[in-house]
Design an enzyme around this catalytic site. Structure first.
Site, mmCIF file in Angstrom:
data_model
loop_
_atom_site.group_PDB
_atom_site.id
_atom_site.type_symbol
_atom_site.label_atom_id
_atom_site.label_comp_id
_atom_site.label_asym_id
_atom_site.label_seq_id
_atom_site.Cartn_x
_atom_site.Cartn_y
_atom_site.Cartn_z
ATOM 1 N N GLY A 117 11.911 1.658 3.162
ATOM 2 C CA GLY A 117 11.073 0.556 3.635
ATOM 3 C C GLY A 117 10.924 0.480 5.145
ATOM 4 O O GLY A 117 10.327 -0.451 5.676
ATOM 5 N N ARG A 167 -0.106 -4.257 12.199
ATOM 6 C CA ARG A 167 -1.421 -3.623 12.056
ATOM 7 C C ARG A 167 -2.427 -4.691 11.658
ATOM 8 O O ARG A 167 -2.121 -5.565 10.854
ATOM 9 C CB ARG A 167 -1.292 -2.556 10.981
ATOM 10 C CG ARG A 167 -2.592 -1.919 10.569
ATOM 11 C CD ARG A 167 -2.330 -0.598 9.900
ATOM 12 N NE ARG A 167 -1.965 -0.732 8.498
ATOM 13 C CZ ARG A 167 -1.680 0.304 7.711
ATOM 14 N NH1 ARG A 167 -1.702 1.532 8.204
ATOM 15 N NH2 ARG A 167 -1.368 0.135 6.451
ATOM 16 N N ASP A 249 -5.284 6.333 -1.710
ATOM 17 C CA ASP A 249 -4.615 5.127 -1.205
ATOM 18 C C ASP A 249 -4.768 4.995 0.306
ATOM 19 O O ASP A 249 -4.441 3.959 0.871
ATOM 20 C CB ASP A 249 -3.119 5.121 -1.578
ATOM 21 C CG ASP A 249 -2.433 6.427 -1.199
ATOM 22 O OD1 ASP A 249 -2.922 7.481 -1.624
ATOM 23 O OD2 ASP A 249 -1.437 6.379 -0.473
ATOM 24 N N ASN A 250 -5.267 6.025 0.957
ATOM 25 C CA ASN A 250 -5.468 5.950 2.403
ATOM 26 C C ASN A 250 -6.950 5.889 2.758
ATOM 27 O O ASN A 250 -7.354 6.315 3.835
ATOM 28 C CB ASN A 250 -4.794 7.144 3.094
ATOM 29 C CG ASN A 250 -3.276 7.061 3.016
ATOM 30 O OD1 ASN A 250 -2.713 5.972 2.880
ATOM 31 N ND2 ASN A 250 -2.612 8.196 3.082
ATOM 32 N N ASP A 259 -3.940 4.384 8.196
ATOM 33 C CA ASP A 259 -2.713 5.153 7.970
ATOM 34 C C ASP A 259 -2.684 6.469 8.733
ATOM 35 O O ASP A 259 -2.897 7.543 8.165
ATOM 36 C CB ASP A 259 -2.501 5.410 6.467
ATOM 37 C CG ASP A 259 -1.519 4.397 5.897
ATOM 38 O OD1 ASP A 259 -1.064 3.530 6.651
ATOM 39 O OD2 ASP A 259 -1.210 4.477 4.694
HETATM 40 P P1 AMP Z 1 1.757 6.896 3.227
HETATM 41 O O1 AMP Z 1 2.002 8.355 3.131
HETATM 42 O O2 AMP Z 1 2.368 6.258 4.456
HETATM 43 O O3 AMP Z 1 0.336 6.521 3.075
HETATM 44 O O4 AMP Z 1 2.570 6.245 2.019
HETATM 45 C C1 AMP Z 1 2.412 6.594 0.662
HETATM 46 C C2 AMP Z 1 3.236 5.662 -0.178
HETATM 47 O O5 AMP Z 1 4.633 5.816 0.126
HETATM 48 C C3 AMP Z 1 2.940 4.189 0.021
HETATM 49 O O6 AMP Z 1 3.129 3.540 -1.191
HETATM 50 C C4 AMP Z 1 3.980 3.786 1.027
HETATM 51 O O7 AMP Z 1 4.226 2.398 1.015
HETATM 52 C C5 AMP Z 1 5.189 4.579 0.552
HETATM 53 N N1 AMP Z 1 6.161 4.821 1.630
HETATM 54 C C6 AMP Z 1 6.012 5.602 2.730
HETATM 55 N N2 AMP Z 1 7.120 5.581 3.478
HETATM 56 C C7 AMP Z 1 8.009 4.766 2.870
HETATM 57 C C8 AMP Z 1 9.334 4.317 3.153
HETATM 58 N N3 AMP Z 1 9.998 4.715 4.242
HETATM 59 N N4 AMP Z 1 9.915 3.461 2.273
HETATM 60 C C9 AMP Z 1 9.260 3.045 1.176
HETATM 61 N N5 AMP Z 1 8.027 3.425 0.846
HETATM 62 C C10 AMP Z 1 7.393 4.277 1.676
HETATM 63 MG MG MG Z 2 -0.776 4.997 2.934
#
Ligand code: AMP
Ligand code: MG
Length: 493
Positions: A117, A167, A249-250, A259
């Site tokens: 998180g 953000r 999702d991005n 993102d």
């Molecule tokens: P992202 O690659 O940042 O777009 O994230 C893809 C997914 O992974 C999303 O659901 C994020 O919330 C989750 N995520 C990324 N980094 C973390 C982290 N350090 N802890 C928990 N969830 C994460």
């Molecule tokens: Mg993302």
């Protein structure tokens, strides 16, 4: 300042109430005063800001939630959701629009899966820098309001300082949010959830579509989101940007870039360029951003099918007809921008000229930004030979080069000179966040503080101020090819 929480009028399947984790020792590292003002935020003392933007104190009216969404990660559909972010609520900007205020890196949520998180200071400073640079480049983007360190460390590339980014965004509704709603709705055979998300999105982002009936409105939403995405990708191509993780999702339905993880700006022009260390197949290479966005839009269309027509076959036919227009939409934006980069209007002849230049640039490995920058300086009548060597010297086929230069000068003569210069000066940046500058700045932030970060940020805020071409040369230099060859950015930061 008081936040509102309109997203919570939607069914709870779309979010979970989640408080940010309190932190040990919040310290305000960077704060975006101008953005705060545009959100009618009373800028008070640093301690209050540090408490607000670490999540230790809730801003008046805030009822934090983690949002649910799905996403096709490198093509694979997964249920995701905010795993390390919470939406504090929505602020109203000076135009009266709702703007999401979100903490990123604020601790675990019900969607965290195995993640912690949290986020590292360098990753959050990176997103701050890139998003503010994007905004200055006049490219739709989420913005950054603050970075707060927490006084704690986390393990990423070794032990790093932890930080939280605040953000802001037109909204955080993603293609993946629609995919999630459609999946949920199909499980219980009730499209109400999808319909409510759809109505909310139209109200918030595209109110001009409100008067249409639902089937037409669903196709119209698809069409407008496709056009926004086509424009966004064209802009990225205009400045040589590679997002790195164009998963569904991005992709925000507002059309803002979102993102900024393993993203990078291309130095040497090569459409195959990939920077993300986890993108083994080059799925999100520079040149693939267009077909991948098209693919992402097809996933968006699928999620809208139940609203387009009750008869699935008919819905697919209608959606396909709309999806098939993506190519034309993209070309309209990109070709317009590409021709503008050489100071010309979008005609077949001018386009052929611009494409011939790209070919030369690729063959002779010219720096993308500096080539267009030097053409702009030429159009300004500036002799830049005392500042830097011409990128065009790399073209050893002097006949091809001379032919191109003559054709270009001729095409410029046929047009309006003032107009040509304006087009070039507004479509070609003098500065981009060069990867080596960004990385060095972030390394320095960890050891010595933010002096370089602030200097780079300041420069990146005026990418089209052509009076600066002589003064800021150190921010205009590409990395060496060796540096770029070893450069990779990292996901999961
Ligand atoms: P992202 O690659 O940042 O777009 O994230 C893809 C997914 O992974 C999303 O659901 C994020 O919330 C989750 N995520 C990324 N980094 C973390 C982290 N350090 N802890 C928990 N969830 C994460
Ligand atoms: Mg993302």
């Amino acid at each position: 300042m008081k936040l509102v929480n309109t997203y919570q009028n939607l069914p709870e399947q779309l979010y979970r109430q989640t408080l940010p984790t309190t932190v040990k020792n919040p310290n305000l590292l960077v704060f975006n005063n101008k953005l705060a003002k545009s959100l009618n935020m009373d800028v008070c003392n640093e301690e209050t800001l540090a408490n607000w933007f670490s999540g230790n104190t809730l801003i008046d009216g805030s009822e934090p939630i983690a949002q649910a969404y799905a996403g096709h990660q490198f093509g694979q559909l997964n249920i995701l959701g905010d795993g390390r972010a919470v939406l504090l609520g929505e602020a109203k900007n000076q135009a009266g629009e709702l703007i999401d205020v979100q903490l990123k890196g604020s601790g675990i949520t019900p969607f965290s899966r195995s993640g912690d998180g949290k986020a590292s200071m360098s990753a959050m400073l990176r997103e701050y820098l890139i998003s503010e640079a994007m905004h200055a480049l006049k490219i739709p983007t989420t913005r950054s309001l603050a970075v707060v360190t927490t006084g704690e460390n986390i393990i990423r590339q070794g032990l790093e300082q932890q930080a939280i980014l605040t953000r802001t965004a037109a909204s955080h509704i993603r293609v993946g949010t629609f995919v999630y709603a459609q999946l949920q709705a199909s499980q219980i055979n009730d499209d109400n959830l999808l319909q409510l998300l759809f109505d909310y999105s139209i109200n918030r982002h595209y109110p001009h579509l409100k008067s249409l009936n639902t089937p037409d409105k669903a196709l119209a939403l698809l069409e407008v989101v496709m056009d926004k995405q086509a424009q966004l990708i064209a802009h990225w191509h205009r400045v040589g940007f590679i997002h790195g993780v164009l998963n569904t999702d991005n992709v925000a339905i507002s059309g803002e870039g979102i993102d900024y993880g393993p993203c990078a700006f291309m130095d040497t022009y090569n459409p195959q360029t990939v920077y993300s260390s986890i993108d083994y197949q080059g799925r999100y290479a520079f040149k693939n951003q267009m077909p991948i966005t098209w693919w992402n839009m097809a996933r968006f269309a699928e999620s809208l099918l139940p609203l387009i027509d009750n008869d699935e076959k008919k819905a697919i036919e209608l959606a396909t007809n709309t999806i098939n227009t993506f190519d034309e939409k993209y070309k309209k934006h990109w070709y317009g921008m590409l021709c503008a980069k050489i100071g010309l209007n979008n005609t077949d002849k001018n386009l052929a000229l611009a494409k011939a230049l790209l070919e030369l640039m690729q063959t002779y490995e010219l720096d993308y930004t500096n080539s267009f920058k030097q053409l702009t300086l030429m159009a300004m009548g500036v002799d830049f030979s005392d500042i830097e060597t011409s990128e065009f010297n790399k073209i050893t086929d002097t006949e091809a080069l001379n032919t191109w230069m003559n054709d270009w000068k001729q095409a410029q003569k046929n047009g309006n000179k003032t107009n040509a210069l304006t087009l070039m000066q507004t479509h070609n940046p003098l500065f981009i966040p060069r990867n080596h500058l960004v990385e060095n700045t972030l390394q320095q932030a960890n050891s010595e503080g933010l002096t370089e970060f602030k200097a780079l940020l300041k420069t990146l805020k005026t990418p089209y101020d052509w009076r600066l071409y002589k003064k800021t040369t150190r921010f205009q230099q590409p990395a060496t090819q060796e540096w770029n060859a070893q450069f990779k950015t990292f996901c999961g930061t």
